[in-house]
Design an enzyme around this catalytic site. Sequence first.
Site, PDB file in Angstrom:
ATOM      1  N   LYS A  11      36.873  36.780  39.048  1.00 20.96           N
ATOM      2  CA  LYS A  11      37.310  37.958  39.100  1.00 20.96           C
ATOM      3  C   LYS A  11      38.416  38.523  40.215  1.00 20.96           C
ATOM      4  O   LYS A  11      39.113  39.280  39.887  1.00 20.96           O
ATOM      5  CB  LYS A  11      35.895  38.642  39.622  1.00 20.96           C
ATOM      6  CG  LYS A  11      34.900  38.765  38.749  1.00 20.96           C
ATOM      7  CD  LYS A  11      33.743  39.710  39.123  1.00 20.96           C
ATOM      8  CE  LYS A  11      32.786  39.833  38.151  1.00 20.96           C
ATOM      9  NZ  LYS A  11      32.344  38.564  37.346  1.00 20.96           N
TER      10      LYS A  11
ATOM     11  N   GLU B 231      35.603  45.707  47.666  1.00 17.89           N
ATOM     12  CA  GLU B 231      36.279  46.410  47.103  1.00 17.89           C
ATOM     13  C   GLU B 231      35.544  47.792  47.358  1.00 17.89           C
ATOM     14  O   GLU B 231      34.222  47.844  47.751  1.00 17.89           O
ATOM     15  CB  GLU B 231      36.688  46.330  45.673  1.00 17.89           C
ATOM     16  CG  GLU B 231      35.293  46.339  44.638  1.00 17.89           C
ATOM     17  CD  GLU B 231      35.761  46.221  43.368  1.00 17.89           C
ATOM     18  OE1 GLU B 231      36.605  45.380  42.948  1.00 17.89           O
ATOM     19  OE2 GLU B 231      34.627  46.490  42.489  1.00 17.89           O
TER      20      GLU B 231
ATOM     21  N   ARG C  91      34.286  37.565  25.369  1.00 20.48           N
ATOM     22  CA  ARG C  91      33.371  37.010  24.180  1.00 20.48           C
ATOM     23  C   ARG C  91      32.914  38.291  23.295  1.00 20.48           C
ATOM     24  O   ARG C  91      33.220  39.615  23.727  1.00 20.48           O
ATOM     25  CB  ARG C  91      31.968  36.640  25.051  1.00 20.48           C
ATOM     26  CG  ARG C  91      31.568  37.510  25.963  1.00 20.48           C
ATOM     27  CD  ARG C  91      30.194  37.079  26.437  1.00 20.48           C
ATOM     28  NE  ARG C  91      29.680  37.687  27.631  1.00 20.48           N
ATOM     29  CZ  ARG C  91      29.011  38.863  27.788  1.00 20.48           C
ATOM     30  NH1 ARG C  91      28.933  39.556  26.594  1.00 20.48           N
ATOM     31  NH2 ARG C  91      28.635  39.463  28.755  1.00 20.48           N
TER      32      ARG C  91
END
Length: 489
Positions: free
Chosen positions: A115, A199, A291
């Site tokens: 990430k 964040e 995916r």
Amino acid sequence: MKSVLIANRGEIAVRILKTLHREGLTGVVVYHEADAESLAVKLADKAVELHGSPPVSAYLDVEQIIAAAKSSEADAVHPGFGFLAENGDFAQAVIDAGLIWVGPKPDAIRSMGDKIEAKRLAEEAGVPILPGSPGALADVDDAVEWAEKIGYPVLLKASAGGGGKGMRIAHDRAECIDAFTSASNEARASFGDGRVFVERFVERPRHIEVQVLADQHGAAVHLGERECSIQRRYQKVVEEAPSPVVDEETRQRIGAQAVSLAQTVGYASAGTVELVMDEQGEAYFLEMNTRLQVEHPVTELVTGIDIVSEQLRIARGEELGYDQDAISITGSAIECRVYAENPDEDFAPETGTLHLVHFPSGEGVRVDHGVQSGQVVGAAFDPMIAKVVGFGADRTEAIAKIRKALRETVLLGLTTNTAYLERIVGHRDFISGATHTGFLALYEDELATPPLEVDEERALICAAALASPWFDERHTLSTVHSALGGWRA
């Protein structure tokens, strides 16, 4: 490509088989003994048994799956979702074995799976990102320093996370200290990687995601957005396309950003760029899922595009053959995930035998499932049984379709969340489109199962159904179930 092995199980294996058979391809499934009587095994052209304990380990055994592909003479592998679908090493192993990998390149999987790296690439591609630490936090003091620089509340997230694991919200310094430790520990236990970043946390956020398709020749398009704001434990429960709050200008903007990210990482397959939208309508990058998504049916219904078929074409090296102007969004589709769980007991998973399985059908209804009457639902796998989807000319019609479809879904033998789902899509704020990721918690009391009250009319319906000699068992129990408003006898 003549034969495709599906490295998965359950409803997604059945769904992929449908496209394979429609296109004249051989479908091979792998299965553990626990799934020997599953619908996927029944429908497959070939089935290869895997071994391992616990059962989930069999579906994570790369060597066994590659050997199964070889022994069954499959020449391609489709991973579905979950298990090994976002494992770059598995993708590379498939390629190294001389098989066609139905998915993006291993490097793209690895880049988007981290990430922190994914945020860097998203920013490079022009996708807005939330204020946060530029990399992994060194320690708890670093976490507090960044949190106070960003401003509370903040969200601490595992770099290698997924499925809601390794995520904690902090509203002040004390919570931040606890959140860093617990998020890091959970991430290390779940993914073998304890790195955490921080964040800004968006209050009352919407979860918006953009479906992209990209070929091996550099062409890419987006198929519009889905809204997936109805969640429990950071996991989606209800999804819809298009979002009730995204206008055409916003759709094209976030779609172009998603396409830019796909091209930046050299993406080639179906993928999803997930965003968080604040109350001002600004959307920020969350992650990219490399995916097929669980909720892909709603996009297929509003675009008319078979995403699995496109994955196969791209894996064969074919060009997309169309540009963004060829994509149009028509109507509205809403998907509900049916789980074997008890919403009134903190969504505790349920196990048992499905004595009767009856799903709705007809115009505007789609059901993706992998179960049949007599099947045992155990505790070894995710408790999702099926996805029930309603499709209509507009959102009002789609809501009517999905509510009716849920009422007609009969799963006798164990508790499921179908009645709970019907209450969600019938809630006034869902109908008005006023949804956010805290929706289920906010309306917990309103969505709880009401006390059972069988009035005289319902009692007469049940009695008549049970007494009628011309009713077979399926229709009798379906009628009784409907009359009782989804109550599980």
